[in-house]
Design an enzyme around this catalytic site. Structure first.
Site, PDB file in Angstrom:
ATOM      1  N   LYS A 270      12.783  74.581  74.278  1.00 15.22           N
ATOM      2  CA  LYS A 270      11.811  75.554  74.813  1.00 15.22           C
ATOM      3  C   LYS A 270      11.973  75.768  76.305  1.00 15.22           C
ATOM      4  O   LYS A 270      12.290  74.828  77.049  1.00 15.22           O
ATOM      5  CB  LYS A 270      10.387  75.073  74.514  1.00 15.22           C
ATOM      6  CG  LYS A 270      10.185  74.679  73.068  1.00 15.22           C
ATOM      7  CD  LYS A 270       8.796  74.245  72.721  1.00 15.22           C
ATOM      8  CE  LYS A 270       8.794  73.547  71.376  1.00 15.22           C
ATOM      9  NZ  LYS A 270       8.946  72.085  71.462  1.00 15.22           N
TER      10      LYS A 270
ATOM     11  N   HIS B 156       7.849  78.411  75.843  1.00 17.42           N
ATOM     12  CA  HIS B 156       6.962  77.284  75.526  1.00 17.42           C
ATOM     13  C   HIS B 156       5.463  77.647  75.590  1.00 17.42           C
ATOM     14  O   HIS B 156       4.698  77.318  74.694  1.00 17.42           O
ATOM     15  CB  HIS B 156       7.282  76.123  76.477  1.00 17.42           C
ATOM     16  CG  HIS B 156       6.895  74.780  75.950  1.00 17.42           C
ATOM     17  ND1 HIS B 156       7.528  73.638  76.330  1.00 17.42           N
ATOM     18  CD2 HIS B 156       5.936  74.394  75.075  1.00 17.42           C
ATOM     19  CE1 HIS B 156       6.991  72.606  75.704  1.00 17.42           C
ATOM     20  NE2 HIS B 156       6.014  73.045  74.939  1.00 17.42           N
TER      21      HIS B 156
ATOM     22  N   TYR C 273       9.875  67.956  77.841  1.00 18.45           N
ATOM     23  CA  TYR C 273       9.666  66.653  77.176  1.00 18.45           C
ATOM     24  C   TYR C 273      10.576  65.566  77.751  1.00 18.45           C
ATOM     25  O   TYR C 273      10.308  64.380  77.571  1.00 18.45           O
ATOM     26  CB  TYR C 273       9.951  66.721  75.662  1.00 18.45           C
ATOM     27  CG  TYR C 273       9.114  67.686  74.866  1.00 18.45           C
ATOM     28  CD1 TYR C 273       7.953  68.247  75.388  1.00 18.45           C
ATOM     29  CD2 TYR C 273       9.483  68.041  73.570  1.00 18.45           C
ATOM     30  CE1 TYR C 273       7.212  69.141  74.642  1.00 18.45           C
ATOM     31  CE2 TYR C 273       8.733  68.930  72.826  1.00 18.45           C
ATOM     32  CZ  TYR C 273       7.602  69.486  73.376  1.00 18.45           C
ATOM     33  OH  TYR C 273       6.872  70.374  72.637  1.00 18.45           O
TER      34      TYR C 273
ATOM     35  N   ASP D  18      12.903  69.030  67.137  1.00 22.28           N
ATOM     36  CA  ASP D  18      12.186  69.852  68.108  1.00 22.28           C
ATOM     37  C   ASP D  18      12.135  69.145  69.462  1.00 22.28           C
ATOM     38  O   ASP D  18      11.659  68.015  69.566  1.00 22.28           O
ATOM     39  CB  ASP D  18      10.751  70.082  67.591  1.00 22.28           C
ATOM     40  CG  ASP D  18       9.984  71.011  68.490  1.00 22.28           C
ATOM     41  OD1 ASP D  18      10.169  72.240  68.382  1.00 22.28           O
ATOM     42  OD2 ASP D  18       9.194  70.522  69.338  1.00 22.28           O
TER      43      ASP D  18
HETATM   44  N1  LIG Z   1       4.987  73.934  71.369  1.00 21.80           N
HETATM   45  C1  LIG Z   1       4.122  73.132  71.910  1.00 21.80           C
HETATM   46  O1  LIG Z   1       3.406  73.463  72.871  1.00 21.80           O
HETATM   47  C2  LIG Z   1       3.975  71.740  71.374  1.00 21.80           C
HETATM   48  C3  LIG Z   1       2.830  70.995  71.659  1.00 21.80           C
HETATM   49  C4  LIG Z   1       2.709  69.714  71.119  1.00 21.80           C
HETATM   50  C5  LIG Z   1       3.715  69.210  70.307  1.00 21.80           C
HETATM   51  N2  LIG Z   1       4.838  69.949  70.063  1.00 21.80           N
HETATM   52  C6  LIG Z   1       5.946  69.405  69.215  1.00 21.80           C
HETATM   53  O2  LIG Z   1       5.409  68.959  68.003  1.00 21.80           O
HETATM   54  C7  LIG Z   1       5.704  67.567  67.828  1.00 21.80           C
HETATM   55  C8  LIG Z   1       4.608  66.905  67.044  1.00 21.80           C
HETATM   56  O3  LIG Z   1       3.341  67.053  67.669  1.00 21.80           O
HETATM   57  P1  LIG Z   1       2.508  65.850  68.267  1.00 21.80           P
HETATM   58  O4  LIG Z   1       3.410  64.772  68.688  1.00 21.80           O
HETATM   59  O5  LIG Z   1       1.560  66.443  69.227  1.00 21.80           O
HETATM   60  O6  LIG Z   1       1.590  65.396  67.068  1.00 21.80           O
HETATM   61  P2  LIG Z   1       1.793  64.752  65.618  1.00 21.80           P
HETATM   62  O7  LIG Z   1       3.182  64.834  65.173  1.00 21.80           O
HETATM   63  O8  LIG Z   1       0.731  65.361  64.787  1.00 21.80           O
HETATM   64  O9  LIG Z   1       1.384  63.228  65.860  1.00 21.80           O
HETATM   65  C9  LIG Z   1       2.231  62.311  66.485  1.00 21.80           C
HETATM   66  C10 LIG Z   1       1.498  60.980  66.603  1.00 21.80           C
HETATM   67  O10 LIG Z   1       1.138  60.513  65.303  1.00 21.80           O
HETATM   68  C11 LIG Z   1       1.720  59.238  65.045  1.00 21.80           C
HETATM   69  N3  LIG Z   1       2.163  59.295  63.643  1.00 21.80           N
HETATM   70  C12 LIG Z   1       3.289  59.860  63.157  1.00 21.80           C
HETATM   71  N4  LIG Z   1       3.345  59.775  61.826  1.00 21.80           N
HETATM   72  C13 LIG Z   1       2.212  59.151  61.439  1.00 21.80           C
HETATM   73  C14 LIG Z   1       1.691  58.773  60.180  1.00 21.80           C
HETATM   74  N5  LIG Z   1       2.357  59.021  59.067  1.00 21.80           N
HETATM   75  N6  LIG Z   1       0.473  58.152  60.157  1.00 21.80           N
HETATM   76  C15 LIG Z   1      -0.191  57.897  61.300  1.00 21.80           C
HETATM   77  N7  LIG Z   1       0.261  58.219  62.541  1.00 21.80           N
HETATM   78  C16 LIG Z   1       1.454  58.835  62.614  1.00 21.80           C
HETATM   79  C17 LIG Z   1       2.851  59.089  66.047  1.00 21.80           C
HETATM   80  O11 LIG Z   1       3.055  57.753  66.413  1.00 21.80           O
HETATM   81  P3  LIG Z   1       4.396  56.906  66.011  1.00 21.80           P
HETATM   82  O12 LIG Z   1       5.550  57.527  66.757  1.00 21.80           O
HETATM   83  O13 LIG Z   1       4.064  55.536  66.494  1.00 21.80           O
HETATM   84  O14 LIG Z   1       4.537  56.993  64.516  1.00 21.80           O
HETATM   85  C18 LIG Z   1       2.314  59.887  67.243  1.00 21.80           C
HETATM   86  O15 LIG Z   1       1.445  59.102  68.039  1.00 21.80           O
HETATM   87  C19 LIG Z   1       5.912  67.045  69.263  1.00 21.80           C
HETATM   88  O16 LIG Z   1       6.630  65.845  69.320  1.00 21.80           O
HETATM   89  C20 LIG Z   1       6.663  68.210  69.852  1.00 21.80           C
HETATM   90  O17 LIG Z   1       8.025  68.175  69.440  1.00 21.80           O
HETATM   91  C21 LIG Z   1       4.961  71.210  70.548  1.00 21.80           C
END
Ligand SMILES: NC(=O)c1ccc[n+]([C@@H]2O[C@H](COP(=O)([O-])OP(=O)(O)OC[C@H]3O[C@@H](n4cnc5c(N)ncnc54)[C@H](OP(=O)(O)O)[C@@H]3O)[C@@H](O)[C@H]2O)c1
Length: 315
Positions: free
Chosen positions: A81, A112, A52, A47
């Site tokens: 997006k 997005h 980004y 994704d």
């Molecule tokens: N459509 C939208 O508006 C939108 C909004 C937000 C996000 N997104 C997409 O969704 C993806 C994921 O969302 P997100 O990055 O907000 O949140 P997430 O995946 O829930 O959390 C990511 C964070 O958690 C840490 N992490 C990952 N695996 C872990 C584990 N097993 N235990 C503890 N910590 C862990 C990561 O650090 P490390 O890298 O150090 O492991 C990072 O700081 C984004 O990268 C993006 O591609 C889309």
């Protein structure tokens, strides 16, 4: 159909776990290395988004893996997006995305956010003067053109409430295949999931473990005592519990890690089996939206005067 994929309304299949690529640091080498590691672990769904800045690194890593014979393009599912600054021309935005990725097509292209910005407002936190009048009908017509021109195989939306999807369906010739929204055990999206199921729109869950470590995110999900005790019982981790909960609710889960150990841990969620009682316990958790989108609300230029307007009171 492979068991770790679900069928979309356009006949495509989407892998139920995807690797997120948004990182505040946005270091190209770190992103590229993490994607290469993820591919070797079996991740096939990635994704990204124009905003980004991770499209070039993702494209490099996937391109190398394809030319090394590690994976075939047809076995990958790549989502990107459309940012608000390009609502006036999704076709040229997608062409630029494909150029940055070094790819001929995307699997899924999403709008997005339901916000339209001035063409130069190419940053995630727009100022008041950056907003333009939202016109989803024109934007969606441009998304449909992307499909028609073969630039992507599917089109969808992100951050849309039930009401906004209902409006879109009034004029869409092609319904969205996906709505990517925040979803995790503390923001369960029951109403949206039911609505999308009725409309045959797949819900993809972002911030699927609550974004611990992100500046907008929270450790609340992974530190919640209910999630921790379910994890302990199954000899799993809190992140795995959160991810398997999302998958069990029919969503594909998008989780970002650039750390080898956590990438492995996260894909390991596919092997976890949750019990009926675990789901009942999770239902008891207090709900709290983490990504509220405050930066898309203002009193003058945004179509949304309040957070409630942005989410149509579904918050
Ligand atoms: N459509 C939208 O508006 C939108 C909004 C937000 C996000 N997104 C997409 O969704 C993806 C994921 O969302 P997100 O990055 O907000 O949140 P997430 O995946 O829930 O959390 C990511 C964070 O958690 C840490 N992490 C990952 N695996 C872990 C584990 N097993 N235990 C503890 N910590 C862990 C990561 O650090 P490390 O890298 O150090 O492991 C990072 O700081 C984004 O990268 C993006 O591609 C889309």
């Amino acid at each position: 159909m492979r068991s770790d994929q679900v069928r979309l309304n356009n006949g495509m299949t989407i892998p139920i776990i995807g690797m997120g690529t948004y990182s505040f640091e946005n270091d190209i080498n770190t992103t590229e290395n993490a994607v290469q590691t993820a591919l070797k672990m079996g991740y096939t769904h990635f994704d990204t988004a124009q905003i980004y800045g991770s499209e070039p690194a993702l494209g490099n890593a996937l391109g190398k893996a394809i030319s090394n014979g590690l994976v075939e393009r047809e076995d990958l599912f790549v989502t990107s997006k459309l940012w608000g600054s390009h609502h006036h021309d999704p076709v040229s935005a997608l062409k630029q995305t494909l150029k940055r990725l070094g790819m001929e097509y995307l699997d899924m292209y999403l709008v997005h956010w339901p916000i339209r910005l001035k063409p130069w407002a190419n940053h995630p936190l727009p100022e008041e003067e950056d907003f333009e009048k939202l016109d989803m009908e024109t934007t969606w017509a441009g998304m449909e053109k992307c499909l028609e021109f073969g630039l992507c195989k599917g089109i969808g939306v992100s951050n849309l409430s039930c009401k906004k999807i209902e409006n879109l369906l009034d004029f869409a010739s092609v319904p969205p295949a996906v709505n990517q929204v925040e979803m995790h055990p503390m923001w369960r999206q029951k109403k949206l999931r039911d609505f999308c199921k009725d409309q045959r729109i797949h819900v993809s869950a972002y911030s699927a473990i609550g974004g611990p470590g992100n500046f907008w995110g929270s450790t609340a999900v992974v530190e919640d005592p209910i999630i921790q005790s379910i994890a302990l019982k199954h000899k799993a981790t809190p992140a795995q519990v959160a991810l398997k909960w999302g998958i069990s609710k029919g969503a594909s889960v998008i989780v970002k890690s650039f750390n080898d150990k956590r990438l492995k841990e996260n894909i390991g969620a596919l092997d976890l089996n949750l019990e009926e009682n675990d789901f009942l316990e999770i239902e008891k958790m207090e709900e709290k939206k983490i990504m509220r989108g405050d930066f898309y609300v203002n009193q003058t230029t945004s179509p949304y005067r309040t957070i409630q307007d942005l989410w149509d009171d579904e918050i």
